[in-house]
Motif scaffolding. Structure first.
Motif, PDB file in Angstrom:
ATOM      1  N   ILE A 276     -25.667   7.796 -13.671  1.00  0.00           N
ATOM      2  CA  ILE A 276     -25.142   8.799 -12.747  1.00  0.00           C
ATOM      3  C   ILE A 276     -24.008   8.149 -11.977  1.00  0.00           C
ATOM      4  O   ILE A 276     -24.188   7.084 -11.358  1.00  0.00           O
ATOM      5  CB  ILE A 276     -26.227   9.311 -11.772  1.00  0.00           C
ATOM      6  CG1 ILE A 276     -27.405   9.905 -12.549  1.00  0.00           C
ATOM      7  CG2 ILE A 276     -25.649  10.350 -10.811  1.00  0.00           C
ATOM      8  CD1 ILE A 276     -28.584  10.269 -11.674  1.00  0.00           C
ATOM      9  N   GLY A 277     -22.840   8.772 -12.024  1.00  0.00           N
ATOM     10  CA  GLY A 277     -21.672   8.211 -11.342  1.00  0.00           C
ATOM     11  C   GLY A 277     -21.187   9.115 -10.225  1.00  0.00           C
ATOM     12  O   GLY A 277     -20.335   9.986 -10.451  1.00  0.00           O
ATOM     13  N   PRO A 278     -21.719   8.954  -9.020  1.00  0.00           N
ATOM     14  CA  PRO A 278     -21.290   9.818  -7.908  1.00  0.00           C
ATOM     15  C   PRO A 278     -19.899   9.455  -7.404  1.00  0.00           C
ATOM     16  O   PRO A 278     -19.502   8.285  -7.421  1.00  0.00           O
ATOM     17  CB  PRO A 278     -22.352   9.555  -6.841  1.00  0.00           C
ATOM     18  CG  PRO A 278     -22.828   8.156  -7.116  1.00  0.00           C
ATOM     19  CD  PRO A 278     -22.746   7.985  -8.609  1.00  0.00           C
ATOM     20  N   MET A 279     -19.151  10.461  -6.983  1.00  0.00           N
ATOM     21  CA  MET A 279     -17.862  10.216  -6.342  1.00  0.00           C
ATOM     22  C   MET A 279     -18.097   9.731  -4.899  1.00  0.00           C
ATOM     23  O   MET A 279     -19.190   9.867  -4.345  1.00  0.00           O
ATOM     24  CB  MET A 279     -17.020  11.490  -6.328  1.00  0.00           C
ATOM     25  CG  MET A 279     -16.669  12.032  -7.710  1.00  0.00           C
ATOM     26  SD  MET A 279     -15.554  10.958  -8.647  1.00  0.00           S
ATOM     27  CE  MET A 279     -16.687  10.209  -9.824  1.00  0.00           C
ATOM     28  N   THR A 280     -17.067   9.188  -4.313  1.00  0.00           N
ATOM     29  CA  THR A 280     -17.169   8.659  -2.950  1.00  0.00           C
ATOM     30  C   THR A 280     -17.650   9.746  -1.996  1.00  0.00           C
ATOM     31  O   THR A 280     -17.135  10.871  -1.993  1.00  0.00           O
ATOM     32  CB  THR A 280     -15.802   8.130  -2.484  1.00  0.00           C
ATOM     33  OG1 THR A 280     -15.353   7.123  -3.395  1.00  0.00           O
ATOM     34  CG2 THR A 280     -15.910   7.531  -1.071  1.00  0.00           C
TER      35      THR A 280
ATOM     36  N   ASP B 202     -28.578  10.983  -6.102  1.00  0.00           N
ATOM     37  CA  ASP B 202     -29.628  12.000  -6.081  1.00  0.00           C
ATOM     38  C   ASP B 202     -29.055  13.390  -5.810  1.00  0.00           C
ATOM     39  O   ASP B 202     -29.535  14.393  -6.361  1.00  0.00           O
ATOM     40  CB  ASP B 202     -30.674  11.659  -5.017  1.00  0.00           C
ATOM     41  CG  ASP B 202     -31.608  10.538  -5.461  1.00  0.00           C
ATOM     42  OD1 ASP B 202     -31.500  10.112  -6.632  1.00  0.00           O
ATOM     43  OD2 ASP B 202     -32.431  10.086  -4.633  1.00  0.00           O
ATOM     44  N   THR B 203     -28.041  13.462  -4.973  1.00  0.00           N
ATOM     45  CA  THR B 203     -27.420  14.753  -4.681  1.00  0.00           C
ATOM     46  C   THR B 203     -26.779  15.335  -5.939  1.00  0.00           C
ATOM     47  O   THR B 203     -26.927  16.527  -6.241  1.00  0.00           O
ATOM     48  CB  THR B 203     -26.360  14.605  -3.580  1.00  0.00           C
ATOM     49  OG1 THR B 203     -26.982  14.120  -2.388  1.00  0.00           O
ATOM     50  CG2 THR B 203     -25.676  15.933  -3.289  1.00  0.00           C
ATOM     51  N   VAL B 204     -26.039  14.491  -6.665  1.00  0.00           N
ATOM     52  CA  VAL B 204     -25.382  14.935  -7.897  1.00  0.00           C
ATOM     53  C   VAL B 204     -26.425  15.430  -8.899  1.00  0.00           C
ATOM     54  O   VAL B 204     -26.287  16.514  -9.482  1.00  0.00           O
ATOM     55  CB  VAL B 204     -24.548  13.788  -8.508  1.00  0.00           C
ATOM     56  CG1 VAL B 204     -24.016  14.190  -9.891  1.00  0.00           C
ATOM     57  CG2 VAL B 204     -23.404  13.407  -7.583  1.00  0.00           C
TER      58      VAL B 204
END
Length: 633
Positions: free
Chosen positions: A356-360, A365-367
């Protein structure tokens, strides 16, 4: 208010399973005769051991002769009419000769062995033929023909001609091979190509008959008639490979003509020479000839071969591997190269979230939670994997409104007042998987990478197989090169062939076989079936395997345990060693008894004792392969 669950997309990729081997067999007369002969033999043996009157058990043995022996006798007579001899005819003559001197048990045992082996061969042949026929049912019987004025009619798929256009609605199977001229959708091609997830198909892309359309509507221009479709070509390849596949013969089959002719000629000489040159009475010469045929008959030779192989088959079956014949079991040990399919074989055929690669400014977990909330209403394999990953992390699924599927793109819905879009990408060399982008109100908040889940035992199984053969394992897959390279790296496979259609797999297998290799191919899908038939040994995964793969393969790995491949090769090699040892014992005993009968007078009782003793000895030696250590060592 939470919307109702979206209708499931039809993905009935697995063909209706045909009747079981037993049910198929019972419809065949050869099997019914063999079963009747076995029952009569067992009844006769039981009465004989219990001390019942001889006429009673003799009658049952003779009935066994009739039910199990008439077909081999007829086959032998037909061969004789064509000026050839075979073991079938020799067995019948030996059985009759045994009965004529009171050894009716020996003859009945021979009858049962040959009737049973012949029946099993018929069953396997019929099952393969039935499965090839059922393959063609994968293509829908009807298609929606689109006319130039926009009207449609329903026509038989087999009547579609190149140039015609068909309308494919969501969830339908595509009626013919062709090119998309309008629309975008995701098409599940796993049954044909082995790709682990549905692929996006738009204008200009090729689609195949029998594959399952996703949520979009496609207009397809037919490029091939039904007789030339990929499915039809697969069926043809299976039939041709099954017919032309070099059959690894057992020892007795290799020497059948020579041995049969030699025994017949020798028996006639033993009968004639004493009368013509030494003045023996006919009765004495006949008794010597009968004794000769008894001791020279290949009972011990047959049992030298069959018990070790049958015991090995039973041992393998106890460990979740079904080997379809003794011929197959003997040949497995000669494997020099092991080749694997990817999807459903080395992998489980189901994607899993691997990154999972979240943006800044956004957490992983949100993504994942937002993506899972929207994908909860999707039937797409990637969507199910995302929902499963969220559940494993204990993330709650938020309420969704306005859910919509975006054909060929992904899904969209409103979560907590924001529009969340999950766009499904494609595998590439940088991600070595499928990249999913998650957007909230149009802004990218993160990515999710999914890959086909590797079986936990795959790396060890590949290493064990390569260690046994001394050659690197080979990967044959219809999936893309990036996915194939990832699996090869994680399992230690040395040679990779990706983006293969069924004919390509056959070409690679036959190329290896032509170079002198003996290939053991492990696969599971319809797309693997032609190559399974072309390989020296084809092994199908039992839980996920398509009916065509299961029926075409020589071996079925019932529990999908890849480690069984190496164990099976070792067991087969051990069985071959036992066969060679048994043949040496049987040949020695036969040689001694035959020589004794020719140069002196071999008492009938001693002849029977020696003959039966060697038969029992080789049978007991073969039975040692039933031990657990024979599989695990």
């Amino acid at each position: 208010m939470t919307p109702p669950r979206a209708p499931a997309v039809v993905q009935d990729r697995v063909l209706p399973r045909p009747p079981s081997v037993l049910a198929t067999g019972l419809k065949l007369p050869e099997v019914r005769w063999a079963l009747a002969a076995l029952v009569l033999f067992l009844l006769g043996w039981g009465l004989q051991l219990s001390g019942a009157p001889a006429p009673l058990w003799w009658s049952l043995y003779l009935a066994c002769y009739a039910t199990g022996g008439w077909e081999p006798a007829l086959a032998g007579l037909r061969a004789l009419r064509e000026k050839t001899l075979d073991v079938d005819l020799l067995m019948i003559v030996a059985a009759i000769a045994a009965a004529s001197i009171g050894q009716v048990f020996d003859g009945a045992l021979l009858i049962v062995i040959f009737a049973t082996s012949g029946a099993l061969e018929v069953v396997v042949t019929q099952r393969t033929a039935d499965s090839v026929d059922s393959l063609l049912n994968l293509a829908p019987e009807q298609a929606t023909l689109l006319h130039g004025d926009g009207t449609t009619t329903t026509v038989a798929s087999r009547e579609l001609e190149p140039g015609e256009r068909i309308l494919v609605r969501p969830g339908e199977r595509i009626g013919g091979d062709g090119t998309v001229v309008d629309g975008t959708s995701e098409v599940d091609q796993q049954a044909i190509t082995g790709e682990s997830v549905p692929v996006v198909r738009g204008v200009g892309d090729e689609v195949l008959s029998g594959t399952v359309n996703g949520t979009g509507t496609l207009t397809v221009q037919v490029t091939r008639p039904a007789s030339a479709s990929v499915i039809a070509r697969i069926a043809t390849l299976v039939e041709e490979a099954s017919e032309t596949k070099a059959r690894t013969q057992l020892f007795i089959e290799k020497v059948e003509q020579t041995y049969s002719f030699g025994v017949v000629v020798a028996t006639l000489l033993v009968l004639a020479v004493p009368m013509l040159f030494f003045g023996h009475a006919f009765e004495d010469a006949l008794l010597r000839a009968i004794v000769f045929m008894i001791v020279a008959s290949p009972c011990a030779v047959v049992l030298s071969t069959m018990p070790p192989l049958l015991a090995s088959i039973a041992n393998a079956g106890r460990h979740g591997v079904l080997v379809k014949s003794a011929t197959v079991m003997e040949g497995i040990g000669r494997t020099t190269v092991v080749a694997f399919d990817k999807t459903g074989t080395l992998t489980e055929g189901a994607p899993e979230v691997t990154d999972i690669g979240p943006m800044t400014g956004h957490g992983a977990d949100t993504v994942l939670a937002l993506a899972a909330a929207v994908e909860h209403y999707s039937e797409h394999p990637l969507g199910r994997a995302i929902v499963r990953a969220a559940a494993e992390r204990g993330l709650p699924l938020q309420e969704v409104t306005g859910f919509r599927a975006l054909p060929g793109l992904g899904v969209v819905g409103r979560v907590d007042g924001s529009t969340v879009t999950v766009e499904r990408g494609a595998a590439d060399s940088s991600t070595t998987g499928t990249l999913v982008q998650v957007r909230r109100d149009g802004s990218l908040i993160g990515t999710i990478t999914l890959t086909d889940r590797l079986r936990p035992d795959a790396p060890a199984a590949v290493r064990a197989a390569a260690g046994l053969t001394g050659a690197p394992a080979v990967l044959l897959t219809g999936d893309n090169p990036a996915a194939a390279a990832t699996v090869a790296e994680r399992t230690g496979i040395g040679t990779v062939h990706a983006s293969l259609l069924p004919p390509d797999k056959v070409a690679l297998v036959t190329g290896l076989e032509a170079r002198g290799e003996r290939v053991l191919l492990v696969g599971d899908g319809i797309n693997d079936a032609p190559a399974l038939a072309a390989a020296s040994t084809g092994a199908a995964m039992g839980r996920r395997g398509s009916d065509l793969a299961l029926d075409t393969a020589d071996v079925i790995i019932v529990r999908d345990e890849l480690g069984s491949v190496a164990n099976l090769v070792r067991l087969s090699r051990r069985a071959r060693r036992y066969v060679i040892a048994n043949l040496a014992v049987a040949a020695t005993v036969i040689t001694v008894l035959v020589t004794w009968d020719l140069v002196a007078t071999l008492p009938l009782a001693l002849a029977v004792a020696g003959h039966e003793g060697s038969t029992v000895l080789v049978a007991l030696n073969g039975a040692r392969l039933l031990r657990r250590s024979a599989w695990e060592a």
